[in-house]
Design a protein around this motif. Sequence first.
Motif, PDB file in Angstrom:
ATOM      1  N   ASP A 198       0.836  -1.211   0.000  1.00  0.00           N
ATOM      2  CA  ASP A 198       0.000   0.000   0.000  1.00  0.00           C
ATOM      3  C   ASP A 198       0.868   1.257   0.000  1.00  0.00           C
ATOM      4  O   ASP A 198       0.544   2.249  -0.671  1.00  0.00           O
ATOM      5  CB  ASP A 198      -0.924   0.005   1.216  1.00  0.00           C
ATOM      6  CG  ASP A 198      -1.980  -1.088   1.153  1.00  0.00           C
ATOM      7  OD1 ASP A 198      -2.273  -1.559   0.041  1.00  0.00           O
ATOM      8  OD2 ASP A 198      -2.500  -1.472   2.221  1.00  0.00           O
ATOM      9  N   LEU A 199       1.969   1.230   0.764  1.00  0.00           N
ATOM     10  CA  LEU A 199       2.878   2.374   0.811  1.00  0.00           C
ATOM     11  C   LEU A 199       3.507   2.614  -0.561  1.00  0.00           C
ATOM     12  O   LEU A 199       3.557   3.758  -1.040  1.00  0.00           O
ATOM     13  CB  LEU A 199       3.966   2.111   1.856  1.00  0.00           C
ATOM     14  CG  LEU A 199       5.099   3.138   1.953  1.00  0.00           C
ATOM     15  CD1 LEU A 199       4.547   4.510   2.313  1.00  0.00           C
ATOM     16  CD2 LEU A 199       6.131   2.699   2.981  1.00  0.00           C
ATOM     17  N   CYS A 200       3.974   1.546  -1.200  1.00  0.00           N
ATOM     18  CA  CYS A 200       4.591   1.680  -2.522  1.00  0.00           C
ATOM     19  C   CYS A 200       3.584   2.156  -3.564  1.00  0.00           C
ATOM     20  O   CYS A 200       3.942   2.885  -4.494  1.00  0.00           O
ATOM     21  CB  CYS A 200       5.195   0.343  -2.955  1.00  0.00           C
ATOM     22  SG  CYS A 200       6.619  -0.185  -1.969  1.00  0.00           S
ATOM     23  N   LEU A 201       2.324   1.742  -3.404  1.00  0.00           N
ATOM     24  CA  LEU A 201       1.292   2.158  -4.361  1.00  0.00           C
ATOM     25  C   LEU A 201       1.134   3.675  -4.349  1.00  0.00           C
ATOM     26  O   LEU A 201       0.926   4.294  -5.399  1.00  0.00           O
ATOM     27  CB  LEU A 201      -0.031   1.473  -4.019  1.00  0.00           C
ATOM     28  CG  LEU A 201      -1.221   1.801  -4.922  1.00  0.00           C
ATOM     29  CD1 LEU A 201      -0.940   1.374  -6.365  1.00  0.00           C
ATOM     30  CD2 LEU A 201      -2.490   1.126  -4.413  1.00  0.00           C
ATOM     31  N   ASN A 202       1.225   4.278  -3.163  1.00  0.00           N
ATOM     32  CA  ASN A 202       1.099   5.732  -3.065  1.00  0.00           C
ATOM     33  C   ASN A 202       2.209   6.452  -3.827  1.00  0.00           C
ATOM     34  O   ASN A 202       2.021   7.579  -4.298  1.00  0.00           O
ATOM     35  CB  ASN A 202       1.121   6.165  -1.597  1.00  0.00           C
ATOM     36  CG  ASN A 202      -0.163   5.823  -0.867  1.00  0.00           C
ATOM     37  OD1 ASN A 202      -1.253   6.093  -1.358  1.00  0.00           O
ATOM     38  ND2 ASN A 202      -0.050   5.212   0.291  1.00  0.00           N
ATOM     39  N   LEU A 203       3.375   5.805  -3.934  1.00  0.00           N
ATOM     40  CA  LEU A 203       4.509   6.436  -4.609  1.00  0.00           C
ATOM     41  C   LEU A 203       4.442   6.294  -6.127  1.00  0.00           C
ATOM     42  O   LEU A 203       5.264   6.868  -6.835  1.00  0.00           O
ATOM     43  CB  LEU A 203       5.816   5.828  -4.098  1.00  0.00           C
ATOM     44  CG  LEU A 203       6.116   6.087  -2.618  1.00  0.00           C
ATOM     45  CD1 LEU A 203       7.296   5.262  -2.159  1.00  0.00           C
ATOM     46  CD2 LEU A 203       6.384   7.568  -2.380  1.00  0.00           C
ATOM     47  N   THR A 204       3.494   5.501  -6.620  1.00  0.00           N
ATOM     48  CA  THR A 204       3.368   5.312  -8.067  1.00  0.00           C
ATOM     49  C   THR A 204       2.355   6.263  -8.690  1.00  0.00           C
ATOM     50  O   THR A 204       2.188   6.266  -9.901  1.00  0.00           O
ATOM     51  CB  THR A 204       2.937   3.870  -8.388  1.00  0.00           C
ATOM     52  OG1 THR A 204       1.623   3.629  -7.840  1.00  0.00           O
ATOM     53  CG2 THR A 204       3.911   2.868  -7.797  1.00  0.00           C
TER      54      THR A 204
END
Length: 320
Positions: A198-204
């Motif tokens: 979920d954290l990485c998704l925010n960075l995409t």
Amino acid sequence: MLDNFLYNQKELKIIENKEIKKYINKKSSYLWIKATNILSEEMDFLKEIFNFHPTTIEDLLSKYTRIKYEEFDEYTLMVFQGIKEIKGNYAKTYNLSFVMGENFIVTFNEEANEIIEELSKNHKKIENFLRKGEDYIAHYIFDKEVDKYLRIKIESGENLKEIEKEFMKNQDKETLKKIFSKELILLELRYLSESITDLCLNLTKPVDNFVHNELIPYFRDVYDHSLKTTEGYRSMLGRINGMKNMHSTIISIKTNEIIKALTIIMAIMMPLTVITGFYGMNISLPLQEYSNSWMILIIIMFGISLMMYLIFDKLKSRIR
């Protein structure tokens, strides 16, 4: 302790704490501040320079902050949890926090982190990253940390294969204990992996999170690795549920076999019990006048038992 790396379009320099303020608003300069096990006065110094929100300070100082992503006007806060070791039924983790702004990134870790320490010693690599932008530092650390999750997932999968092989040979209590123990650690690893995904998704997402658009595809790659790790844990938990269901089925079959055997024994013994009970009465009964009547009764009882056994055997063959 604060280590300050500055790239000013010419070269990489290590600057003193007091010099940080004059480079914050210079768009031609990129700054990486490595904060490792910092003191309270150092945190106050950073709070004053970067105008950290009180909740940000709380999250950075707390050991129990979970994985999170928060956007503020002047910076973005990210808290990542890495895995230090797998001990027993739980994973020992550590917090790694990032505060990323327009031209700066601050990394916070309570103890030395091998990825950050290795990067901090490679000034050429730091210069290459900061030349393109401070968010490349964040991507490098995220990528390496997610790769560690992927390696742990692979190791967990190999260990689960060994448990599966042992289960197929023997379904005793020790094997079942290993299965439940493995399930506990996989549940925790899945939770951590899902949170990181979920954290990485925010960075995409191309929003105001201080990530350059050209770097978004690289963060998508990190997201894909994290997602594969999460799916791997889900698959392993599904295999464990399969073993648990198989164990329940095996126990149920064994129980049914025992009950079936006991039922047959009771059915065979029932007529014999009736005969012995009948001749146990203190009244005149047939065959009592013969001295060898007990032999006749034994032959009758044996004949009844044999007949019932043959009947059950015939019924059993029909069922098959």
